[in-house]
Write a protein that holds these residues in place. Structure first.
Motif, PDB file in Angstrom:
ATOM      1  N   GLN A  12      -4.764  19.812   4.219  1.00 39.02           N
ATOM      2  CA  GLN A  12      -6.164  19.379   4.230  1.00 39.02           C
ATOM      3  C   GLN A  12      -6.887  19.963   5.444  1.00 39.02           C
ATOM      4  OE1 GLN A  12      -6.945  15.197   4.818  1.00 39.02           O
ATOM      5  NE2 GLN A  12      -8.741  15.247   3.501  1.00 39.02           N
ATOM      6  N   GLY A  15      -9.740  15.869   7.635  1.00 36.01           N
ATOM      7  CA  GLY A  15      -9.671  14.561   6.981  1.00 36.01           C
ATOM      8  C   GLY A  15      -8.514  13.786   7.542  1.00 36.01           C
ATOM      9  N   LEU A  17      -5.468  13.484   6.710  1.00 36.30           N
ATOM     10  CA  LEU A  17      -4.110  14.029   6.733  1.00 36.30           C
ATOM     11  C   LEU A  17      -3.964  15.264   7.632  1.00 36.30           C
ATOM     12  CD1 LEU A  17      -3.269  13.788   2.917  1.00 36.30           C
ATOM     13  CD2 LEU A  17      -2.918  12.081   4.710  1.00 36.30           C
ATOM     14  N   ARG A  54      -9.689  21.548   0.825  1.00 37.21           N
ATOM     15  CA  ARG A  54      -9.929  20.134   0.510  1.00 37.21           C
ATOM     16  C   ARG A  54      -8.654  19.572  -0.106  1.00 37.21           C
ATOM     17  NH1 ARG A  54     -14.801  18.181  -2.664  1.00 37.21           N
ATOM     18  NH2 ARG A  54     -13.612  16.339  -2.062  1.00 37.21           N
ATOM     19  N   GLY A  73      -1.868  13.660  -0.418  1.00 33.35           N
ATOM     20  CA  GLY A  73      -1.545  12.272  -0.741  1.00 33.35           C
ATOM     21  C   GLY A  73      -0.932  12.185  -2.135  1.00 33.35           C
ATOM     22  N   ASN A  75      -1.397   9.953  -4.178  1.00 37.42           N
ATOM     23  CA  ASN A  75      -2.464   9.531  -5.070  1.00 37.42           C
ATOM     24  C   ASN A  75      -3.158  10.723  -5.720  1.00 37.42           C
ATOM     25  OD1 ASN A  75      -3.087   9.457  -2.095  1.00 37.42           O
ATOM     26  ND2 ASN A  75      -5.194   9.518  -2.841  1.00 37.42           N
ATOM     27  N   GLY A 102       0.009   8.802   6.475  1.00 42.75           N
ATOM     28  CA  GLY A 102      -1.055   8.699   5.468  1.00 42.75           C
ATOM     29  C   GLY A 102      -0.802   7.585   4.462  1.00 42.75           C
ATOM     30  N   HIS A 103      -0.138   6.516   4.932  1.00 46.92           N
ATOM     31  CA  HIS A 103       0.173   5.413   4.006  1.00 46.92           C
ATOM     32  C   HIS A 103      -1.098   4.705   3.553  1.00 46.92           C
ATOM     33  CE1 HIS A 103       4.550   5.327   4.378  1.00 46.92           C
ATOM     34  NE2 HIS A 103       4.343   5.751   5.613  1.00 46.92           N
ATOM     35  N   CYS A 104      -1.201   4.437   2.277  1.00 46.02           N
ATOM     36  CA  CYS A 104      -2.291   3.629   1.727  1.00 46.02           C
ATOM     37  C   CYS A 104      -1.886   3.168   0.331  1.00 46.02           C
ATOM     38  CB  CYS A 104      -3.600   4.423   1.673  1.00 46.02           C
ATOM     39  SG  CYS A 104      -3.523   5.914   0.668  1.00 46.02           S
ATOM     40  N   TYR A 131      -9.965   7.680  -9.509  1.00 48.87           N
ATOM     41  CA  TYR A 131      -8.619   7.981 -10.037  1.00 48.87           C
ATOM     42  C   TYR A 131      -8.492   7.511 -11.480  1.00 48.87           C
ATOM     43  CZ  TYR A 131      -7.709   9.019  -5.201  1.00 48.87           C
ATOM     44  OH  TYR A 131      -7.770   9.581  -3.946  1.00 48.87           O
ATOM     45  N   LEU A 170      -8.646   3.443  -2.906  1.00 49.19           N
ATOM     46  CA  LEU A 170      -7.635   3.474  -1.852  1.00 49.19           C
ATOM     47  C   LEU A 170      -7.930   2.402  -0.808  1.00 49.19           C
ATOM     48  CD1 LEU A 170      -7.331   7.315  -1.310  1.00 49.19           C
ATOM     49  CD2 LEU A 170      -5.800   5.812  -2.613  1.00 49.19           C
ATOM     50  N   VAL A 171      -6.882   1.744  -0.366  1.00 52.49           N
ATOM     51  CA  VAL A 171      -7.013   0.665   0.614  1.00 52.49           C
ATOM     52  C   VAL A 171      -5.947   0.885   1.682  1.00 52.49           C
ATOM     53  CG1 VAL A 171      -6.905  -1.842   0.959  1.00 52.49           C
ATOM     54  CG2 VAL A 171      -7.572  -0.926  -1.277  1.00 52.49           C
ATOM     55  N   SER A 172      -6.320   0.731   2.957  1.00 52.58           N
ATOM     56  CA  SER A 172      -5.234   0.621   3.938  1.00 52.58           C
ATOM     57  C   SER A 172      -5.323  -0.702   4.673  1.00 52.58           C
ATOM     58  CB  SER A 172      -5.146   1.833   4.866  1.00 52.58           C
ATOM     59  OG  SER A 172      -6.392   2.197   5.384  1.00 52.58           O
ATOM     60  N   SER A 191       0.985   4.789  -1.831  1.00 54.88           N
ATOM     61  CA  SER A 191       0.852   6.221  -1.545  1.00 54.88           C
ATOM     62  C   SER A 191       1.110   6.556  -0.083  1.00 54.88           C
ATOM     63  CB  SER A 191      -0.549   6.686  -1.948  1.00 54.88           C
ATOM     64  OG  SER A 191      -0.663   8.088  -1.797  1.00 54.88           O
TER      65      SER A 191
HETATM   66  P1  ATP Z   1     -11.519  16.149   1.421  1.00 54.41           P
HETATM   67  O1  ATP Z   1     -12.768  16.576   2.102  1.00 54.41           O
HETATM   68  O2  ATP Z   1     -10.325  16.962   1.879  1.00 54.41           O
HETATM   69  O3  ATP Z   1     -11.639  16.086  -0.077  1.00 54.41           O
HETATM   70  P2  ATP Z   1     -11.241  13.241   1.276  1.00 54.41           P
HETATM   71  O4  ATP Z   1     -12.454  12.538   1.754  1.00 54.41           O
HETATM   72  O5  ATP Z   1     -10.972  13.338  -0.188  1.00 54.41           O
HETATM   73  O6  ATP Z   1     -11.210  14.680   1.987  1.00 54.41           O
HETATM   74  P3  ATP Z   1      -9.617  11.643   3.131  1.00 54.41           P
HETATM   75  O7  ATP Z   1     -10.514  10.471   3.184  1.00 54.41           O
HETATM   76  O8  ATP Z   1      -9.458  12.469   4.344  1.00 54.41           O
HETATM   77  O9  ATP Z   1      -9.914  12.589   1.871  1.00 54.41           O
HETATM   78  O10 ATP Z   1      -8.181  11.099   2.661  1.00 54.41           O
HETATM   79  C1  ATP Z   1      -7.124  11.955   2.420  1.00 54.41           C
HETATM   80  C2  ATP Z   1      -5.930  11.130   1.973  1.00 54.41           C
HETATM   81  O11 ATP Z   1      -5.562  10.216   3.007  1.00 54.41           O
HETATM   82  C3  ATP Z   1      -6.123  10.243   0.769  1.00 54.41           C
HETATM   83  O12 ATP Z   1      -6.040  10.958  -0.443  1.00 54.41           O
HETATM   84  C4  ATP Z   1      -4.989   9.262   0.933  1.00 54.41           C
HETATM   85  O13 ATP Z   1      -3.778   9.818   0.418  1.00 54.41           O
HETATM   86  C5  ATP Z   1      -4.846   9.132   2.451  1.00 54.41           C
HETATM   87  N1  ATP Z   1      -5.349   7.840   2.991  1.00 54.41           N
HETATM   88  C6  ATP Z   1      -4.699   7.049   3.885  1.00 54.41           C
HETATM   89  N2  ATP Z   1      -5.397   5.947   4.174  1.00 54.41           N
HETATM   90  C7  ATP Z   1      -6.535   6.000   3.462  1.00 54.41           C
HETATM   91  C8  ATP Z   1      -7.666   5.146   3.338  1.00 54.41           C
HETATM   92  N3  ATP Z   1      -7.783   3.987   4.004  1.00 54.41           N
HETATM   93  N4  ATP Z   1      -8.688   5.544   2.555  1.00 54.41           N
HETATM   94  C9  ATP Z   1      -8.614   6.730   1.922  1.00 54.41           C
HETATM   95  N5  ATP Z   1      -7.548   7.552   1.970  1.00 54.41           N
HETATM   96  C10 ATP Z   1      -6.511   7.214   2.731  1.00 54.41           C
END
Ligand code: ATP
Ligand code: ZN
Length: 299
Positions: A12, A15, A17, A54, A73, A75, A102-104, A131, A170-172, A191
């Motif tokens: 990525q 973001g 990760l 991305r 992820g 997911n 990156g747990h969620c 999703y 997604l929730v953490s 995930s």
């Molecule tokens: P991009 O611009 O690369 O598309 P994005 O906004 O889709 O970025 P991020 O929000 O950076 O992605 O999240 C990347 C991954 O981080 C998620 O797909 C998920 O696996 C993980 N993750 C961990 N905690 C969370 C959370 N609280 N909310 C969202 N994603 C989380």
């Protein structure tokens, strides 16, 4: 499969990760030179280059053969596996191993006032999500017919806007849900970041590089929790103390000059060691305990 002699890994660009992905690869001995466009990073220590994209593009890059490996992820990976319509075994990419960051959770969340107890209550409702495939699969397994509203972002405000009754997102920590008067009702997927690869591994030098990288990743993930524990004790207490070690390996035992029934011991533990462990060991006869971090490990 294209014939390249350098391995390519997609991660990525920016973001949640990104930092942990770079850090993991650095610990595996990979150093990269950042190019000006910041999309391609040349590997300086090994014939392994990085592509910064991305997260949603990682599986596709693998499927097209542009990259050999990716960090993404679970997911995102599973959603796209379901999207290709194939079962997991026939998909053009797959999860090689979880990476421990990156747990969620991908969870169903309902408005605070909704007394949720089982999936059947969702029948006929509209659920907003990014999703749709993972949600549809879960609904199907639960035998529930509900409407799936696909949104690319800001899913959590859909119930307030009236475009959906509940959400699957997604929730953490759950803080975002709480801020939107929603509560987590059911977990659809646990995930974390995973290493993804194509369905067939390249048979050439890249295959060997992948094997080496996998062994190094194994070592890096293992040393995060592993510790070297050292102590002294009466020889007679050795078994009792060793049994207290969390996931401990067989100890190395040395005699102590001038002290006949005393031994000096060291053992690798593959689980976290707490104060409680040390106090229990002390009660069983251990003295001069030391817990040392493990810098590198190759087993
Ligand atoms: P991009 O611009 O690369 O598309 P994005 O906004 O889709 O970025 P991020 O929000 O950076 O992605 O999240 C990347 C991954 O981080 C998620 O797909 C998920 O696996 C993980 N993750 C961990 N905690 C969370 C959370 N609280 N909310 C969202 N994603 C989380
Ligand atoms: Zn994304």
């Amino acid at each position: 499969m294209s014939s390249r002699d350098r391995l390519r890994i997609a991660i990525q660009k920016s973001g949640r990760l990104s930092d942990a992905s770079i850090d993991l690869l650095a610990r595996c001995g990979l150093k990269f030179r950042r190019s000006r466009d910041k999309l391609f990073c040349f590997g300086e220590t090994l014939p392994v280059d990085l592509l910064l994209v991305r997260d949603d593009d990682v599986p596709g890059m693998i499927a097209q053969g542009v990259c050999d490996l990716g960090i993404v992820g679970r997911n995102v990976l599973l959603e796209q596996i379901f999207e290709t319509g194939s079962d997991r075994a026939a998909a053009p990419f797959r999860e090689v191993r979880p990476l421990g960051f990156g747990h969620c959770r991908l969870s169903l969340a309902v408005p605070d006032e909704f007394a949720y107890s089982e999936p059947s209550q969702l029948a006929g409702l509209r659920i907003a999500t990014s999703y749709p495939n993972l949600l549809a699969d879960w609904l199907e397994r639960a035998g529930v017919e509900a409407g799936v509203v696909t949104l690319s972002g800001s899913v959590e405000i859909a119930p307030r806007l009236g475009t959906a009754d509940c959400i699957c997102d997604l929730v953490s920590s759950g803080a975002t849900l709480a801020a939107n008067q929603l509560k987590e009702a059911a977990i659809i997927l646990e995930s974390e970041a995973v290493l993804a690869a194509g369905s067939v591994m390249p048979g050439d030098e890249r295959g060997e590089l992948i094997d080496m990288l996998l062994r190094r990743i194994e070592g890096v993930i293992q040393v995060r929790v592993s510790k070297l524990v050292m102590w002294q004790s009466p020889r007679a207490s050795l078994d009792a103390i060793t049994r207290l070690l969390p996931n401990g390996q067989r100890p190395t035992v040395t005699s102590i000059e001038g002290l006949d029934n005393q031994v000096s011991v060291q053992a690798i533990c593959n689980d976290a060691i707490t104060w409680q462990h040390l106090e229990d060991m002390k009660r069983a006869g251990a003295r001069q305990m030391l817990v040392l971090p493990v810098e590198q490990m190759l087993t």
